[in-house]
Design an enzyme around this catalytic site. Structure first.
Site, PDB file in Angstrom:
ATOM      1  N   LYS A 111     -25.829  24.237  15.529  1.00 23.70           N
ATOM      2  CA  LYS A 111     -26.743  24.089  14.385  1.00 23.70           C
ATOM      3  C   LYS A 111     -26.194  25.177  13.251  1.00 23.70           C
ATOM      4  O   LYS A 111     -26.550  24.947  12.185  1.00 23.70           O
ATOM      5  CB  LYS A 111     -28.228  24.453  14.956  1.00 23.70           C
ATOM      6  CG  LYS A 111     -28.787  23.354  15.680  1.00 23.70           C
ATOM      7  CD  LYS A 111     -30.182  23.486  15.583  1.00 23.70           C
ATOM      8  CE  LYS A 111     -30.999  22.262  16.281  1.00 23.70           C
ATOM      9  NZ  LYS A 111     -32.444  22.088  16.347  1.00 23.70           N
ATOM     10  N   LYS A 192     -26.114  11.382  22.842  1.00 22.46           N
ATOM     11  CA  LYS A 192     -27.439  10.680  23.381  1.00 22.46           C
ATOM     12  C   LYS A 192     -28.317  10.110  22.223  1.00 22.46           C
ATOM     13  O   LYS A 192     -28.194  10.596  20.951  1.00 22.46           O
ATOM     14  CB  LYS A 192     -28.252  12.073  24.102  1.00 22.46           C
ATOM     15  CG  LYS A 192     -28.798  12.985  23.216  1.00 22.46           C
ATOM     16  CD  LYS A 192     -29.680  13.833  24.034  1.00 22.46           C
ATOM     17  CE  LYS A 192     -30.637  14.681  23.098  1.00 22.46           C
ATOM     18  NZ  LYS A 192     -31.674  15.361  23.700  1.00 22.46           N
ATOM     19  N   LYS A 195     -33.585  11.581  17.857  1.00 21.94           N
ATOM     20  CA  LYS A 195     -34.612  11.315  16.865  1.00 21.94           C
ATOM     21  C   LYS A 195     -33.696  12.210  15.718  1.00 21.94           C
ATOM     22  O   LYS A 195     -34.152  11.906  14.520  1.00 21.94           O
ATOM     23  CB  LYS A 195     -35.917  11.933  17.031  1.00 21.94           C
ATOM     24  CG  LYS A 195     -35.960  13.612  17.361  1.00 21.94           C
ATOM     25  CD  LYS A 195     -37.437  13.699  17.690  1.00 21.94           C
ATOM     26  CE  LYS A 195     -37.284  15.318  18.614  1.00 21.94           C
ATOM     27  NZ  LYS A 195     -37.968  15.804  19.141  1.00 21.94           N
TER      28      LYS A 195
HETATM   29  P1  AMP Z   1     -35.366  16.557  21.923  1.00 18.61           P
HETATM   30  O1  AMP Z   1     -35.711  15.184  21.583  1.00 18.61           O
HETATM   31  O2  AMP Z   1     -34.005  16.728  22.102  1.00 18.61           O
HETATM   32  O3  AMP Z   1     -36.288  17.574  21.451  1.00 18.61           O
HETATM   33  O4  AMP Z   1     -36.007  16.422  23.467  1.00 18.61           O
HETATM   34  C1  AMP Z   1     -37.179  16.230  24.072  1.00 18.61           C
HETATM   35  C2  AMP Z   1     -36.991  15.982  25.655  1.00 18.61           C
HETATM   36  O5  AMP Z   1     -36.854  14.473  25.536  1.00 18.61           O
HETATM   37  C3  AMP Z   1     -35.796  16.624  26.166  1.00 18.61           C
HETATM   38  O6  AMP Z   1     -36.477  17.652  27.078  1.00 18.61           O
HETATM   39  C4  AMP Z   1     -35.046  15.360  26.926  1.00 18.61           C
HETATM   40  O7  AMP Z   1     -35.322  15.599  28.433  1.00 18.61           O
HETATM   41  C5  AMP Z   1     -35.897  14.285  26.489  1.00 18.61           C
HETATM   42  N1  AMP Z   1     -34.730  13.383  25.676  1.00 18.61           N
HETATM   43  C6  AMP Z   1     -34.249  13.479  24.576  1.00 18.61           C
HETATM   44  N2  AMP Z   1     -33.509  12.583  24.291  1.00 18.61           N
HETATM   45  C7  AMP Z   1     -33.305  11.640  25.308  1.00 18.61           C
HETATM   46  C8  AMP Z   1     -32.382  10.753  25.632  1.00 18.61           C
HETATM   47  N3  AMP Z   1     -31.387  10.106  24.881  1.00 18.61           N
HETATM   48  N4  AMP Z   1     -32.283  10.160  26.976  1.00 18.61           N
HETATM   49  C9  AMP Z   1     -33.227  10.791  27.902  1.00 18.61           C
HETATM   50  N5  AMP Z   1     -33.956  11.807  27.683  1.00 18.61           N
HETATM   51  C10 AMP Z   1     -34.078  12.397  26.380  1.00 18.61           C
END
Ligand code: AMP
Ligand code: TRP
Length: 328
Positions: A111, A192, A195
């Site tokens: 970041k 992955k 958002k």
């Molecule tokens: P984040 O959106 O990166 O803050 O992620 C929040 C939680 O959502 C994380 O702990 C991941 O386990 C899950 N997560 C986020 N993106 C993915 C994805 N593309 N596939 C599976 N799990 C996800």
């Protein structure tokens, strides 16, 4: 009952990846564990946030927790900033951390790469995350791969505190869900689904209207072949779409493969879009009901009040051990 804790940042629209990788597991865990699920607004402000957008996103993520099936009667749902003990323990733990270990965090490196002014909040972010976890003495923390290093640091800080001030903190473990599905980006199967991707066509937001979902899936990248066959190495894009299909339709990958044998990508994608729309429809309906009713505020207030008792006690105990004079 073991304690499970996790947090999601209100820094953008939650995606199908968050649903499959996180929320669905939270819903399952609430039946067998004492759960703490929070919206981590204090973490979101480690990068600039527009106040109105932050407010909207925070409420939206909390409502999505409930719409996804987390039951406020079973699990504690709350907003991180409502429980001031997180910030306070965050500071106490920051004083136990070293520059060197924080500099090694890959998320911080990613970041801050190429920026000439780097926020201090971004740097100490992991000590606040450690506080989130340790303040409830959580046993298990469901997180994605990218957060494992932060959890490792949390364990180190807990051990350091215990060694200096006597055994107190539970050393938390990461929780890896049985179906560890990782949903990839629709425009690039090597990343992955996230958002924070600037291209909205790369992800399906949980609140995307049906027509937007249909459009995004029809435009999803595929290879130049035509067989709907699961092979993440040779056909990463189609394989990702097949995983989404299997998870939404509650089928095995093999069943998906059989179902689309001899069919073209176009037909597969059309059907997939309908599966995703059908999967998200009840969640979206429930979400809009919750937002309109305004009930979310009472739920969050109650959640925060309940957990603050545990969190405040931890901060008192920690301060006492560290030698602070407590008010008497
Ligand atoms: P984040 O959106 O990166 O803050 O992620 C929040 C939680 O959502 C994380 O702990 C991941 O386990 C899950 N997560 C986020 N993106 C993915 C994805 N593309 N596939 C599976 N799990 C996800
Ligand atoms: N850092 C996590 C993320 O970006 C969010 C988070 C903050 C968290 N505090 C937490 C996750 C405590 C698990 C436990 O995904």
């Amino acid at each position: 009952m073991k304690r499970v804790l996790s947090g999601i940042q209100p820094s953008g629209q939650l995606t199908l990846g968050n649903y499959i990788g996180a929320l669905q597991n939270f819903v399952k865990l609430q039946h067998t564990h004492e759960c703490y699920f929070m919206v981590v607004d204090l973490h979101a402000i480690t990068v600039p946030q527009d106040p109105a957008a932050l407010r909207e996103q925070t409420e939206s993520v909390a409502a999505l927790f409930i719409a996804a099936g987390i039951d406020p009667a079973k699990a504690n749902i709350f907003i991180q900033s409502h429980v001031s003990a997180h910030s306070e323990l965050g500071w106490l733990l920051t004083t136990l951390s070293y520059m060197g270990e924080l500099e090694r965090m890959t998320q911080f490196k990613d970041k801050s790469a190429g920026k000439d002014s780097i926020g201090t909040g971004l740097f100490v972010y992991p000590t606040l995350m450690a506080a989130d976890i340790l303040v409830y003495n959580a046993d298990l923390v469901p997180v994605g791969d990218d957060q494992k290093q932060h959890l490792e640091l949390t364990r180190d800080l807990a051990q350091r505190f215990n060694a200096r001030y006597g055994e107190y903190f539970t050393i938390p473990d990461p929780y890896i869900p049985e179906v560890g599905a990782r949903i990839m980006s629709l425009d690039d199967a090597s990343k992955k689904m996230s958002k924070s991707n600037p291209n909205p066509g790369s992800f399906i937001a949980l609140l995307d209207p049906p027509d937007v979902i249909r459009k995004k899936i029809s435009r999803a990248t595929t290879d130049s072949g035509k067989e709907v066959r699961f092979n993440p190495v040779e056909k990463p894009e189609v394989s990702n779409l097949m995983s989404i299909y299997a998870l939404c339709a509650d089928m095995t990958l093999q069943q998906v493969e059989q179902k689309f044998e001899g069919q073209m990508y176009g037909a597969f994608k059309k059907d997939l879009a309908e599966q995703v729309v059908a999967k998200l429809e009840p969640l979206q309906t429930r979400y809009h009901e919750i937002r309109q009713s305004g009930e979310i505020h009472a739920i969050l207030k109650q959640g925060a009040e309940r957990v603050a008792e545990v969190a405040d006690k931890t901060v008192r105990d920690v301060k006492e051990r560290m030698g602070f004079v407590l008010p008497r």
